[in-house]
Write an enzyme that holds these catalytic residues in place. Structure first.
Site, mmCIF file in Angstrom:
data_model
loop_
_atom_site.group_PDB
_atom_site.id
_atom_site.type_symbol
_atom_site.label_atom_id
_atom_site.label_comp_id
_atom_site.label_asym_id
_atom_site.label_seq_id
_atom_site.Cartn_x
_atom_site.Cartn_y
_atom_site.Cartn_z
ATOM 1 N N TYR A 135 0.834 -1.210 0.000
ATOM 2 C CA TYR A 135 0.000 0.000 0.000
ATOM 3 C C TYR A 135 0.865 1.254 0.000
ATOM 4 C CZ TYR A 135 -3.835 3.139 1.155
ATOM 5 O OH TYR A 135 -4.765 4.147 1.123
ATOM 6 N N PHE A 156 -7.652 20.109 -23.686
ATOM 7 C CA PHE A 156 -8.510 19.059 -24.236
ATOM 8 C C PHE A 156 -9.758 18.936 -23.356
ATOM 9 C CE2 PHE A 156 -9.514 14.604 -25.603
ATOM 10 C CZ PHE A 156 -9.824 14.954 -26.896
ATOM 11 N N ASP A 157 -10.623 17.966 -23.689
ATOM 12 C CA ASP A 157 -11.979 17.951 -23.112
ATOM 13 C C ASP A 157 -12.049 17.882 -21.594
ATOM 14 O OD1 ASP A 157 -11.191 15.265 -23.115
ATOM 15 O OD2 ASP A 157 -12.874 14.530 -24.304
ATOM 16 N N ASP A 196 0.969 19.848 -20.117
ATOM 17 C CA ASP A 196 0.110 18.666 -20.220
ATOM 18 C C ASP A 196 0.841 17.783 -21.220
ATOM 19 O OD1 ASP A 196 -1.647 16.731 -21.071
ATOM 20 O OD2 ASP A 196 -3.407 18.023 -21.014
ATOM 21 N N ALA A 213 0.874 14.510 -22.169
ATOM 22 C CA ALA A 213 0.396 13.187 -22.587
ATOM 23 C C ALA A 213 1.139 12.685 -23.829
ATOM 24 C CB ALA A 213 -1.104 13.250 -22.860
ATOM 25 N N LYS A 221 -1.215 7.573 -23.083
ATOM 26 C CA LYS A 221 -0.828 7.936 -24.454
ATOM 27 C C LYS A 221 0.643 7.559 -24.650
ATOM 28 C CE LYS A 221 -4.711 10.544 -23.951
ATOM 29 N NZ LYS A 221 -5.471 10.688 -22.715
ATOM 30 N N HIS A 252 -20.290 15.345 -24.889
ATOM 31 C CA HIS A 252 -19.970 14.415 -25.981
ATOM 32 C C HIS A 252 -19.834 12.988 -25.470
ATOM 33 C CE1 HIS A 252 -16.319 15.844 -24.204
ATOM 34 N NE2 HIS A 252 -15.542 15.036 -24.892
HETATM 35 N N1 F0G Z 1 -4.711 15.790 -21.610
HETATM 36 C C1 F0G Z 1 -4.752 15.507 -22.926
HETATM 37 C C2 F0G Z 1 -3.960 16.313 -23.893
HETATM 38 C C3 F0G Z 1 -5.556 14.447 -23.359
HETATM 39 O O1 F0G Z 1 -5.602 14.170 -24.663
HETATM 40 C C4 F0G Z 1 -6.297 13.699 -22.414
HETATM 41 C C5 F0G Z 1 -7.129 12.594 -22.823
HETATM 42 C C6 F0G Z 1 -6.193 14.035 -21.069
HETATM 43 C C7 F0G Z 1 -5.390 15.093 -20.690
HETATM 44 C C8 F0G Z 1 -6.937 13.270 -20.001
HETATM 45 O O2 F0G Z 1 -6.351 12.034 -19.790
HETATM 46 O O3 F0G Z 1 -7.998 10.306 -20.503
HETATM 47 O O4 F0G Z 1 -6.059 9.729 -19.059
HETATM 48 O O5 F0G Z 1 -7.941 11.032 -18.164
HETATM 49 N N2 F0G Z 1 -7.387 12.346 -24.003
HETATM 50 C C9 F0G Z 1 -8.062 11.213 -24.538
HETATM 51 C C10 F0G Z 1 -8.264 11.379 -26.008
HETATM 52 C C11 F0G Z 1 -9.133 10.597 -23.777
HETATM 53 O O6 F0G Z 1 -9.078 10.624 -26.568
HETATM 54 O O7 F0G Z 1 -7.581 12.203 -26.614
HETATM 55 P P1 F0G Z 1 -7.134 10.709 -19.369
#
Ligand code: F0G
Length: 464
Positions: free
Chosen positions: A73, A125-126, A216, A218, A259, A454
């Site tokens: 843990y 992003f979203d 960010d 990813a 990613k 969405h």
């Molecule tokens: N930042 C970026 C640039 C992303 O593309 C995403 C997720 C996130 C943060 C959030 O990360 O999904 O691990 O919680 N993008 C996905 C996409 C879901 O389809 O581009 P997450």
């Protein structure tokens, strides 16, 4: 003209069968899903390009690493394997694991932002946008104007316009800006990279005003590959050196590790400063888990540590980017409009010019997603008004986004070049019959939380 695409730099050890469902199955599935492709079951899909997030194939070394997972843990060996990998590749002393990117966003924005704050961005992003909006703060786009010129082949359309950034800081006041964030690559704007020079310029501005600067990150490795290819002063640096140089310019990273870091689940926040680390830990414990696991199993941490090394492999990355570009070239030959140059992880079809009769209010990107699914069971995602419309804070009226895109995101190491050819045929076939598409979509249900309609919205066709 098509550029050369080499064979996949891997061979396949485990296979997962996939089948093309009949057209009648696809039609029924689309209706059952309320025209929202998030509602499909995966066996109703043939080539699944909904997202490149968590959908990649792990390597043999990562599968082996799972068995080394330490499930303690607190203080698990696997946490220290991750900490060492982060230190070696990204140079940060502190890492907070999270269950995925949005877990990291919840910790970061939930801790650092208060109502009324502003976060300058290239473009969020979203879920990033949703987290900011839901704490009562707002993201402000400072991306360069070239981001909105879909046909220009400007090499760094993800760049921040430094003039816009300074204007936003002066307009809102640095006391209302808890952090500046830059997404690499810029997913909302077509998977477009940010140059190393631009990251350093943002860093300098952040330092001048004493505002923390986060990436960010990813898709940091794809971003680094574009830097190597397109930024002459970096041509002789290794991918690893460029990733490190990007990280060195930031105070911290928020990462969806699903990613570029090549795992099916995982996220993290990294930072250099012990004070920031301790500021972020309480919310981590409330929402993610203890500081050394953050919602992940020990085995997940171990696979992630390995994935961080693998994302720096230039042979892998060069094929990855070439495979996405190959799909773009096949679409280009048929005249399909998409964001140029091809992104690192995806092709973003310009739905507004593909289906010009459909007003943006009737979600052309999502109509295109439905049509491509019906045509060949290929699942992409609409990234336009359905995902990114916001409300004007004064009038409450709807503000539509500048871009209306349909994204085909390519999972890592999962599909072959011949799958790309199939996808291109399907999209090209829809393009040929585009004038017969005579409907838009309207919302039959919308969730009561900002920024996520969405995912959960229910749509119904509306005749034009
Ligand atoms: N930042 C970026 C640039 C992303 O593309 C995403 C997720 C996130 C943060 C959030 O990360 O999904 O691990 O919680 N993008 C996905 C996409 C879901 O389809 O581009 P997450």
């Amino acid at each position: 003209m098509r550029s050369r695409i080499g064979p996949e730099p891997f061979k396949i050890k485990a296979v997962e069968p996939m089948r093309l469902p009949d057209r009648s199955v696809r039609e029924e599935a689309l209706v059952r899903a309320n025209y929202n492709l998030f509602g499909l079951r995966s066996e109703e899909v043939y080539v699944d390009l909904l997202t490149d997030s968590g959908t990649g194939a792990m390597s043999a070394a990562q599968w082996a690493a799972l068995m080394m997972g330490d499930e303690a843990y607190a203080g698990a060996r696997s946490f220290y394997a991750l900490k060492d990998a982060v230190k070696e590749i990204l140079g940060f002393d502190y890492v907070i694991p999270a269950h995925q990117g949005r877990g990291a966003e919840n910790v970061l924005f939930g801790t650092l932002c208060k109502k009324g704050d502003v976060i300058p961005f290239n473009m969020p992003f979203d879920t990033t946008m949703a987290h900011i909006l839901n704490v009562g703060a707002k993201p402000v786009d400072c991306v360069v104007d070239e981001a909105f010129d879909l046909v220009s082949d400007y090499p760094f359309k993800g760049n921040v316009d430094i003039g816009k950034l300074e204007t936003v800081i002066n307009q809102y006041g640095k006391e209302n800006i808890p952090l500046i964030m830059v997404t690499v690559t810029n997913n909302s704007g077509g998977g477009q990279p940010v140059s190393l020079q631009n990251i350093r310029d943002v860093s300098q501005v952040a330092r001048k005003y004493g505002i923390p600067f986060f990436l960010d990150a990813a898709r940091m490795a794809e971003n680094a590959y574009f830097i190597k290819m397109r930024e002459p002063s970096c041509a002789n640096m290794s991918l690893k050196e460029i990733i490190r140089a990007m990280a060195d310019a930031a105070d911290g990273l928020a990462v969806s590790c699903k990613k570029d870091p090549l795992v099916n689940i995982g996220g993290m926040i990294t930072c250099r400063n012990e004070e920031m680390y301790h500021v972020l830990l309480p919310r981590t414990i409330l929402y993610e888990g203890f500081a050394t696991y953050g919602g992940l199993a020990g085995r997940d941490l171990q696979a992630l540590a390995q994935g961080l090394f693998e994302m720096t492999d230039e042979e892998y990355m060069s094929h990855r980017v070439a495979q996405v570009r190959h799909l773009g070239e096949l679409l280009d030959e048929a005249g399909v409009p998409f964001v140029k140059p091809a992104g690192g992880h995806a092709i973003f079809v310009d739905a507004a010019s593909f289906l010009p009769r459909i007003p943006q209010r009737l979600f052309p990107a999502d109509v295109l997603a439905a049509e491509v699914y019906i045509e060949g069971a290929v699942r992409g995602i609409g990234l336009g008004a359905l995902a990114f419309a916001t409300a004007d804070p004064e009038t409450g009226s709807e503000v539509l986004p500048k871009l209306e895109l349909f994204r085909l995101a390519i999972p890592r190491r999962a599909y072959t070049n011949s799958h790309m050819e199939y996808v291109a045929e399907v999209v090209n076939d829809v393009y040929k019959r585009r004038e017969s598409v005579d409907y838009g979509l309207e919302l039959a249900y919308e969730p009561p939380v900002k920024g996520i309609r969405h995912f959960l919205g229910k749509l119904r066709p509306k005749k034009l």
